[in-house]
Design a protein around this motif. Structure first.
Motif, mmCIF file in Angstrom:
data_model
loop_
_atom_site.group_PDB
_atom_site.id
_atom_site.type_symbol
_atom_site.label_atom_id
_atom_site.label_comp_id
_atom_site.label_asym_id
_atom_site.label_seq_id
_atom_site.Cartn_x
_atom_site.Cartn_y
_atom_site.Cartn_z
ATOM 1 N N HIS A 15 -4.874 0.069 6.729
ATOM 2 C CA HIS A 15 -3.738 0.783 6.420
ATOM 3 C C HIS A 15 -3.755 1.599 5.114
ATOM 4 O O HIS A 15 -3.955 1.048 4.013
ATOM 5 C CB HIS A 15 -2.568 -0.434 6.304
ATOM 6 C CG HIS A 15 -1.159 0.084 5.806
ATOM 7 N ND1 HIS A 15 -0.579 0.702 6.884
ATOM 8 C CD2 HIS A 15 -0.623 0.388 4.720
ATOM 9 C CE1 HIS A 15 0.770 0.791 6.590
ATOM 10 N NE2 HIS A 15 0.735 0.863 5.070
ATOM 11 N N HIS A 17 -2.490 5.692 3.145
ATOM 12 C CA HIS A 17 -1.586 6.679 3.419
ATOM 13 C C HIS A 17 -2.296 8.055 2.871
ATOM 14 O O HIS A 17 -1.731 8.412 1.793
ATOM 15 C CB HIS A 17 -0.189 6.595 2.368
ATOM 16 C CG HIS A 17 0.409 5.534 3.028
ATOM 17 N ND1 HIS A 17 1.285 5.611 4.110
ATOM 18 C CD2 HIS A 17 0.640 4.073 2.518
ATOM 19 C CE1 HIS A 17 1.926 4.219 4.345
ATOM 20 N NE2 HIS A 17 1.437 3.480 3.250
ATOM 21 N N GLU A 99 3.489 2.210 9.585
ATOM 22 C CA GLU A 99 4.367 1.127 9.473
ATOM 23 C C GLU A 99 5.893 1.236 9.683
ATOM 24 O O GLU A 99 6.083 2.603 9.531
ATOM 25 C CB GLU A 99 4.095 0.788 7.986
ATOM 26 C CG GLU A 99 4.460 1.662 7.050
ATOM 27 C CD GLU A 99 4.271 1.166 5.543
ATOM 28 O OE1 GLU A 99 4.940 0.412 4.988
ATOM 29 O OE2 GLU A 99 3.207 1.851 4.913
ATOM 30 N N HIS A 160 1.605 -5.914 7.059
ATOM 31 C CA HIS A 160 0.785 -5.525 5.968
ATOM 32 C C HIS A 160 1.385 -5.648 4.644
ATOM 33 O O HIS A 160 2.751 -5.786 4.469
ATOM 34 C CB HIS A 160 0.711 -3.769 6.245
ATOM 35 C CG HIS A 160 1.495 -2.933 5.354
ATOM 36 N ND1 HIS A 160 0.864 -2.505 4.078
ATOM 37 C CD2 HIS A 160 2.723 -2.457 5.503
ATOM 38 C CE1 HIS A 160 1.678 -1.803 3.489
ATOM 39 N NE2 HIS A 160 2.948 -1.786 4.354
ATOM 40 N N ASP A 208 -3.525 0.315 1.379
ATOM 41 C CA ASP A 208 -2.250 0.979 1.307
ATOM 42 C C ASP A 208 -2.372 1.843 0.190
ATOM 43 O O ASP A 208 -1.535 2.133 -0.490
ATOM 44 C CB ASP A 208 -1.375 -0.235 0.888
ATOM 45 C CG ASP A 208 0.284 0.124 1.014
ATOM 46 O OD1 ASP A 208 0.513 1.033 1.776
ATOM 47 O OD2 ASP A 208 0.911 -0.511 0.525
HETATM 48 ZN ZN LIG Z 1 1.654 1.354 3.479
#
Ligand SMILES: [Zn+2]
Length: 262
Positions: A15, A17, A99, A160, A208
């Motif tokens: 996970h 971005h 997500e 997450h 993340d």
């Molecule tokens: Zn996230």
């Protein structure tokens, strides 16, 4: 995914971005760094624009995979419906829905919670319809998310950066829910407790990125999943290679990436 590339995957960042504007300036360099260290990155796109960027990344590098969802604090239902259409039309390349979820940290007004839950349910239905797993954001809303998922009967779930109670997490893990651990575990008592109590087979590594890095306020990058792996290894008193191997297999299987055990 070619078998030779899969063989060089040491860790999966389940996970991140990378499609966010924070990586606009050096996205290519960050992906190269991931490739050189064997980190396969599962990007999480949260808007039409990010999904476009994410899909482009998967075309230029086999080290990036796409998931697509909607920011929980964003209550624009029409916008969410547009993204749902895009996910449907790109379903062959999108590995998971998410997500998506609930955020009661940013959305504190209780009058807005049903609106947020309604959007969350639209995405649960989508994952169910497309037979994709779901990546769930549950900030200050761990129990609420788990209850909604339980009532929908949906079990193919990755929670997450879960910040809820360990008791709720243990019950969810029994149903097969998975939990990903960000590098901020080095400074979070709650995440350390989660790692201690959940079995290794229920865990994945996430960055993340750009947030939740080892150091607060410093931009996080996917290769920091090794920090998560190292901390998990220390807490569980197992070799780091065991953590990398187990989380890698769990992640590849969850996202249906070829080569993962199913
Ligand atoms: Zn996230």
């Amino acid at each position: 995914m070619a078998a030779d590339i899969l063989n060089s995957v040491r860790a999966v960042d389940c996970h991140a971005h990378l499609s966010s504007s924070e990586f606009e300036v050096d996205r290519g360099r960050v992906i190269e760094e991931c490739a050189s260290k064997g980190v396969l990155v599962v990007d999480s796109a949260l808007s039409k624009q990010e999904l476009k960027t994410s899909l482009e990344m998967t075309k230029t590098s086999s080290w990036v995979k796409t998931t697509a969802g909607w920011e929980a604090r964003n209550l624009d239902r029409e916008g969410a419906l547009e993204v749902i259409k895009l996910i449907e039309s790109n379903q062959e390349v999108i590995k998971a829905v998410g997500e998506v979820g609930l955020d009661r940290y940013w959305v504190r007004d209780r009058n807005l919670w049903s609106k947020q839950e309604d959007i969350f349910r639209m995405f649960i239905d989508l994952a169910d319809r497309l037979k994709k797993p779901l990546v769930v954001h549950s900030r200050s809303a761990g129990r609420a998310c788990i209850e909604i998922l339980n009532s929908s009967g949906f079990n193919s779930v990755l929670m997450h950066a879960y910040d809820g109670s360990v008791g709720d997490a243990l019950m969810a893990a029994k149903k097969g829910f998975l939990f990903s651990i960000p590098p901020s575990v080095v400074r979070s008592e709650q995440k350390q407790k989660l790692v201690r109590r959940l079995e290794l087979k229920s865990l994945m590594l996430e960055s993340d990125s750009p947030v939740l890095g080892p150091e607060k306020g410093v931009r996080n990058v996917p290769t920091n999943v090794f920090v998560s792996a190292n901390t998990i290894a220390q807490i569980k008193r197992v070799p780091q290679d065991d953590v990398l191997r187990t989380t890698r297999e769990t992640s590849l299987a969850f996202f249906g990436i070829m080569g993962g055990k199913s």
